[in-house]
Design a protein around this motif. Structure first.
Motif, PDB file in Angstrom:
ATOM      1  N   LEU A 285       0.839  -1.204   0.000  1.00 36.14           N
ATOM      2  CA  LEU A 285       0.000   0.000   0.000  1.00 36.14           C
ATOM      3  C   LEU A 285       0.874   1.255   0.000  1.00 36.14           C
ATOM      4  CD1 LEU A 285      -2.707   1.504   0.201  1.00 36.14           C
ATOM      5  CD2 LEU A 285      -2.655   1.162   2.680  1.00 36.14           C
ATOM      6  N   ARG A 286       1.944   1.228   0.804  1.00 30.50           N
ATOM      7  CA  ARG A 286       2.847   2.373   0.869  1.00 30.50           C
ATOM      8  C   ARG A 286       3.392   2.718  -0.519  1.00 30.50           C
ATOM      9  NH1 ARG A 286       8.285   1.150   3.715  1.00 30.50           N
ATOM     10  NH2 ARG A 286       8.676   0.403   1.595  1.00 30.50           N
ATOM     11  N   ALA A 287       3.829   1.711  -1.236  1.00 28.82           N
ATOM     12  CA  ALA A 287       4.390   1.945  -2.581  1.00 28.82           C
ATOM     13  C   ALA A 287       3.328   2.485  -3.537  1.00 28.82           C
ATOM     14  CB  ALA A 287       4.987   0.648  -3.121  1.00 28.82           C
ATOM     15  N   HIS A 288       2.131   1.920  -3.446  1.00 25.60           N
ATOM     16  CA  HIS A 288       1.025   2.364  -4.294  1.00 25.60           C
ATOM     17  C   HIS A 288       0.699   3.839  -4.009  1.00 25.60           C
ATOM     18  CE1 HIS A 288      -2.647   2.010  -6.650  1.00 25.60           C
ATOM     19  NE2 HIS A 288      -3.333   2.509  -5.638  1.00 25.60           N
ATOM     20  N   VAL A 289       0.674   4.183  -2.735  1.00 25.89           N
ATOM     21  CA  VAL A 289       0.330   5.548  -2.344  1.00 25.89           C
ATOM     22  C   VAL A 289       1.382   6.527  -2.847  1.00 25.89           C
ATOM     23  CG1 VAL A 289       0.132   7.074  -0.334  1.00 25.89           C
ATOM     24  CG2 VAL A 289      -1.101   4.891  -0.376  1.00 25.89           C
ATOM     25  N   ILE A 290       2.642   6.159  -2.709  1.00 29.15           N
ATOM     26  CA  ILE A 290       3.717   7.043  -3.189  1.00 29.15           C
ATOM     27  C   ILE A 290       3.571   7.267  -4.690  1.00 29.15           C
ATOM     28  CG2 ILE A 290       6.217   7.158  -3.620  1.00 29.15           C
ATOM     29  CD1 ILE A 290       6.586   5.917  -0.803  1.00 29.15           C
ATOM     30  N   ASP A 291       3.259   6.217  -5.394  1.00 24.17           N
ATOM     31  CA  ASP A 291       3.117   6.307  -6.847  1.00 24.17           C
ATOM     32  C   ASP A 291       1.925   7.169  -7.260  1.00 24.17           C
ATOM     33  OD1 ASP A 291       4.238   5.482  -9.258  1.00 24.17           O
ATOM     34  OD2 ASP A 291       2.669   3.966  -9.546  1.00 24.17           O
ATOM     35  N   LYS A 292       0.763   6.896  -6.639  1.00 23.62           N
ATOM     36  CA  LYS A 292      -0.482   7.501  -7.120  1.00 23.62           C
ATOM     37  C   LYS A 292      -0.829   8.823  -6.438  1.00 23.62           C
ATOM     38  CE  LYS A 292      -1.036   4.002  -9.809  1.00 23.62           C
ATOM     39  NZ  LYS A 292      -0.465   4.195 -11.171  1.00 23.62           N
TER      40      LYS A 292
END
Lengths: 443, 443
Positions: A285-292
């Motif tokens: 989720l952390r990676a997704h949030v940083i991306d989006k």
């Protein structure tokens, strides 16, 4: 050159890079720390209503009160901010902050609700507490809740906490069960749209109330997950855009409403979600949030010609209909500073640190007022000051000091992780659980 | 040089000045006439909803529809504008205008009211007529009334006129007797303020309904005088400022609300009042209006650095809190063109004609779009285009063509009064009654 000879050379280089990073972080920490002192001093000097309690927020460039109306959002936010500073940063543990926060809290307790015992709060009150306007949304009540919970944390007075929890129940009821108490008419042509602001605001309340409180954290855990899922549904267009409004089913909407984007808001949602991912121990989720929610809005929202974040955009690249769409406002920039520094702290990705520097340089250069303190709030597209006010109906003692206090804390934390200077830094992303400033409170 | 020799010389000079004035007026008449053709062609080409009736007003620079919502103010205004053009200017007496106006009228009749037979109208509808939002003001209903009255004038269909008169009764009841039907909550802290928009709007309806209709004109005469008195109370600060909001007793109010100024709105009120003064045969009122509602807002509102009228100002010279305060919007400029040309037509004071030229030069240079037609609506302080849209939630087929049609008519009238070129012009202010374009209708 052989590998055996190259390694010491590389080590020297790494060490030099580390030292340079430390120096830059240290310089920013000092800059941010000093700025926070100046900003807090501005509000302490100009905003307290000694007669009625609460705060003046309509302050001119030099702090002069140009209107004495009291906006409930800003009353709640300033109470929250003073308590948070008092609780988290030793140098702000001063009676004048605590007393002003308590006077603000009493003002809210006495006057915020329009028709007690009903919980609906006014949007704006006269100086002496008579309601002027009521909004048919949840936000006055949310900032009321934040203020009360934080007041309880610094005073230990249970009345504040029961106010907070009861108001939270009411808000959740309005959002998830029955909004009719908000007074909005149900019109057949109005799309059942979800504004991203609603799950964002609720998620921040979940974090607020659950801090160091296992019982409440547990009882709001499902709500926190629901909020996060709801916010994530605002990523649309095959993952290429964060949209402010989606349907109740999480689909895109037609027209300007459906295409509306607010890069600063997406970035703020980003750091709310980052904290949620950390609490949940969810690196995916952390990676997704940083991306989006960090990189996507920054790339679309940063003005390539003049720097700074646009206020509004249209997902199809059409011209927004809001007159202020291309203006540069203080709060998207303070939210971006928090988001990118947090993104770096949690991931160790130096690209995020570089964006933090880029945003922070622009922000300190364009918004600060070295003469009278605090920040200007409203610049035109080119970065020229459009409004000289320091506070107004929507700008109070909140985004600037919250940003500075959080950045100070994150920078301190990063610096402590880099020590000692000669040793290689630990991989930031390997820490478990990562540093959460909110967990290091002084309670 | 002796007087007897000087006189023929002076006559030649007067005659040359006349000829120059005629040429300038003639050039502006042609420019305005051509511009009106271009503007009307834009709306005819891009705004008609052939499927549901009514008009798209969210149009991009090239006329592309970027949202299909139908704002009731703008539906009513476009119906009114098409009918007015059809009725007043021979070259617009074309079936496509009449048919589109009738289709717009039918759309309003069918969908504008939220809960018929109650008269409250929506603020915005879906393309197929379902209500999206309702405002708790009288303005949707006022533009509905204007549309219906004008439709009756071009079609002779009594249904339209009875709609107009009944809605007018309802509006007057809300304003002068009981506003509770508008749904605004009465909050103890809300000042009983009068917005200048309300008596202005009503005064324009009095003129609309009373045109060439002695019976209605008579029955609304007292209302017209009441509106004029109410508007005049907005001249405050010892006659040195027109304020948008005053108390119910006509006194100044505190805070931003009380200091709020809108130069374009004051200028629009100015020409409404000029027409009222002309109808009433009141030259003293005419002079007062020119002084307070034309010259005062122009002097305070015209940007000395970049030209153009500021959107909002603060009567104490403080910074307004509206983000768009320094922007240059199309409609204050079209209202200023009408006001100064009318002021000149009614008084003969050439200072007013010179201001008309100054405003018209700026307006034609900055707002026109020679490539796609119609005008941009929103410039930044420096005059750069801030929004490329040609229409939106607040800009439709109204201010621009109304300004052009009225200026064309006034310029024609001035030119006819200057003829023949060799004879001295009559003193403009000595005419009684002065030319009122509305009296020269084709009905």
């Amino acid at each position: 050159m052989g590998r055996s000879e190259g390694e010491p050379c590389l080590q020297v280089q790494v060490s030099q890079d580390m030292e340079k990073e430390r120096e830059t972080l240290q310089a920013w920490k000092e800059r941010v720390e000093h700025e926070l002192d100046v900003v807090v001093a501005f509000w302490l000097e100009h905003s307290h209503d000694q007669e009625h309690g609460g705060f003046f927020t309509c302050l001119g460039r030099d702090g002069q009160v140009y209107d004495d109306l009291k906006y409930v959002w800003l009353q709640g936010r300033q109470v929250w901010m003073y308590c948070r500073l008092y609780r988290k940063l030793e140098r702000f543990r001063r009676p004048e902050l605590l007393n002003a926060a308590k006077a603000g809290g009493e003002f809210l307790l006495r006057y915020a609700r329009v028709a007690p015992p009903a919980k609906k709060c006014a949007f704006v009150l006269t100086r002496d507490g008579r309601p002027v306007k009521v909004q048919r949304t949840i936000f006055s009540e949310c900032f009321y809740t934040m203020a009360m919970n934080e007041l309880w944390r610094v005073t230990g007075d249970a009345q504040y906490q029961s106010e907070a929890v009861e108001m939270m129940d009411q808000i959740v009821h309005w959002v998830r069960e029955d909004p009719s108490g908000l007074g909005r008419p149900q019109l057949p042509g109005a799309p059942a749209a979800e504004s991203m602001a609603v799950p964002m605001m609720l998620l921040s309340l979940v974090e607020q109330l659950g801090e160091a409180d296992d019982e409440l954290a547990g009882s709001y855990a499902e709500l926190g997950d629901w909020c996060a899922r709801r916010i994530l549904r605002h990523v649309q267009r095959g993952g290429q855009a964060v949209l402010e409004n989606v349907s109740e089913d999480g689909e895109g909407l037609s027209g300007c409403l459906g295409r509306h984007q607010n890069p600063g808001h997406a970035l703020e949602a980003g750091w709310f979600l980052l904290r949620h991912a950390v609490r949940r121990g969810d690196p995916k989720l952390r990676a997704h949030v940083i991306d989006k929610f960090l990189l996507l809005p920054f790339r679309s929202g940063w003005d390539p010609d003049h720097g700074g974040l646009f206020y509004f955009q249209d997902a199809d690249g059409l011209c927004p209909t809001q007159l202020e769409w291309a203006m540069k406002l203080w709060w998207p920039h303070s939210e971006a500073m928090i988001a990118f520094l947090m993104g770096y702290s949690e991931s160790g990705d130096s690209a995020l640190l570089n964006i933090f520097y880029q945003v922070a340089e622009y922000t300190f250069r364009q918004f600060r007022d070295p003469e009278y303190g605090e920040w200007f709030g409203y610049l035109n597209r080119e970065g020229k000051i459009a409004l000289t006010i320091k506070g107004g109906p929507f700008k109070g003692c909140f985004h600037v000091p919250r940003c500075l206090a959080m950045c100070e804390e994150m920078l301190s934390d990063l610096l402590s992780r880099l020590a000692p200077a000669s040793a290689p830094a630990p991989a930031l992303s390997a820490r478990s659980p990562p540093a959460d400033p909110a967990r290091r409170g002084a309670e």
